[in-house]
Design a protein around this motif. Sequence first.
Motif: not given
Lengths: 422, 422
Positions: A62, A64-65, A68, B82, B92-95
């Motif tokens: 993904p 977004r990841e 990150m 994630a 899954a979302r990482s923070f």
Amino acid sequence: MALVVQKYGGSSVADAEGVKRVAQRIVATKKAGNDVVVVVSAMGDTTDELIDLAEQVSPLPPGRELDMLLTAGERISMALLAMAIANLGHEARSFTGSQAGVITDGSHGKARIIDVTPGRIRSALDEGAIAIVAGFQGVSQNSKDITTLGRGGSDTTAVALAAALSADVCEIYTDVDGVFTADPRIVPTARQIPRISYEEMLEMAACGAKILHLRCVEYARRYAIPIHVRSSFSQREGTRVIESIEGTDMEQAIISGVAHDRSEAKITVVGVPDKVGEAATIFTVLADAEINLDMIVQNVSAASTGRTDISFTLPATDGQTAMSALNKVKERIGFESLRYDDRIGKVSLIGAGMRSHPGVTAKFFSAIAEAGVNIEMISTSEIRISVVVDGDDVDAAVASAHRAFDLDAEQVEAVVYGGTGR
Amino acid sequence: MALVVQKYGGSSVADAEGVKRVAQRIVATKKAGNDVVVVVSAMGDTTDELIDLAEQVSPLPPGRELDMLLTAGERISMALLAMAIANLGHEARSFTGSQAGVITDGSHGKARIIDVTPGRIRSALDEGAIAIVAGFQGVSQNSKDITTLGRGGSDTTAVALAAALSADVCEIYTDVDGVFTADPRIVPTARQIPRISYEEMLEMAACGAKILHLRCVEYARRYAIPIHVRSSFSQREGTRVIESIEGTDMEQAIISGVAHDRSEAKITVVGVPDKVGEAATIFTVLADAEINLDMIVQNVSAASTGRTDISFTLPATDGQTAMSALNKVKERIGFESLRYDDRIGKVSLIGAGMRSHPGVTAKFFSAIAEAGVNIEMISTSEIRISVVVDGDDVDAAVASAHRAFDLDAEQVEAVVYGGTGR
């Protein structure tokens, strides 16, 4: 006191020694009486290594990841750079894109900068510290997720920060001595260009010169930020990218340089019915597939058949997407076939001077012909002529054009560094 | 629907295969109908590698920048995790610690958690996603700088999040099957403990059992968060750390286990004038140097000389600092000399049962004596007896005490995994 934004690429900070060398350069700028903001890329091959890791875990991670993950790279290089500066007795504070106020849209992997709110950078400078900012990254306005800016992102970060801080100059440090009249690996006698206008630099970037990314130059032109391209491995003067210099400097050569690009492919749609709207349909299909076209040529229609051929170039990486999008509408449009060729090259002559010198085009075509190279497509702008040729002919065409416009230096001048990274 | 917080250590996610294996375990928990929040450490030796890099750049890196550097490690592991979960068809979302609302004080490298405001985690759970949180890191309340929590930080992150989210359980995944009655590398017949109280676990952690860090257990006890220690490499039931179980479960062995610790050193201040306040001066000097003492013994004063010896143990890593702090006040206090010994070991017997069983202490000392080991120092609490012995005698003392209290399993039970990382 001037405010200087400096950007260092991955090859400049490829290892601990590189980080320490860059730290000394930064401290020298600070000691000379400047406020200094530094934008830094990930070390050497870090980004590629992180992408490898992602591929081991997921075939289609993904966005977004992935963002990150990749932003860890600059986090490492900027913290190390701040430490190295501290070790030289100056305070440095590192900031992520988010902390530096680089606000973007939510397009992971290719985010656009919407706003820059560098309050923390300003505070650090006010307190006498050197600010180190992670290039390539930002934070999305709506979701507050971490984003990356895509290719050339760190250069763009540097120019955007320079604009937001009203910096006096944005220095882009790389592993070559500046912008050259041609790629020194092809034309060993290429000269380093001391000054070039935003417009010419834009054309150079768009035509394959890799030293500065298009977005970065566009941003600099819009906000009139002077860019200074230099090598972090030497003390040479480099190239200044500034407001148009035509007229104000008569000694400036009317031709800036010869660029080339092997990254494109050519698609020919054969036998398109010559009716109003058919070409529009083709380009709508490609636009829907989010493909950026470069050059487009429509052949004169053959009266006997009522059909025409349409050729266009596009990034070779988009080739498969474009072919399958077009094949889906083959029946609807009624064209005969598609031809795909990724063994092409584009050679471009760039120079503000050609606006008022009509002989330039003829001289360029003659030079290509003298090299025995066949021209497949042509496109022009006010300060550029581009031709598409066989990929194998690119070097000969570049060298011949470079010579024809007297761009060769008296002696070999180009020194290309960068053995340490990418 | 239960809310489960899971923490995976660096050895569980040491490489891409580990990340994928952990992802499957997480997805299984989610599929079983739970909301899942995952706290993850940096992959394998990443943190050590980053520290190596820092040392190459600066002998004494600023804490702020070291924290910025080290937090890149969890950023990498959480993004990969994630991605691996997404690849299994779950969102899954990482923070980062900052995004997860882990607010700390400003002590770089050993920050304390002040507050946890997990709004974004809650939103992710409400939308059906699995939340992945970077362990070990937070953001300082005042400066908004990135901080790290120091040793055992990821376990603490997990328990703090579990408390803030009112989770039903906090599962700590590691590379062994749970808490054992002794270190299985020293006592191959050590048994895995199915249930243990917070208080006993605290004493185990304080006495060198490395499976859970002291801060994490303290936090769990304060907020009554059940901890479940398990191996990420097996499906065994592991160890549950819960409210005091004494009385409610008469079959529970009154002795939980034997812990040992070789990380301490002993300093003896020889010939301290036996006057009121001298000992206080010594310990004030050490407190000012921010040294945490463990055991302290003051010998009975010899009437003939009016002088006494004071011995104490401390982390060996603080040894040099303590010695130089004390040497500076040698004249003022008037002691004769300092003796330093880092070849010591501490062996501790832990069990809630010993509160009401006065014979335990005698039996413990007998077991040590039977192993032919000399006791140098003693300290006790309501549920613990610790002795300091020669470092070379630790294994024999542990094995003898383990046997004396019938802790040995019928057969060898311990399986220690973790060959992939640290």
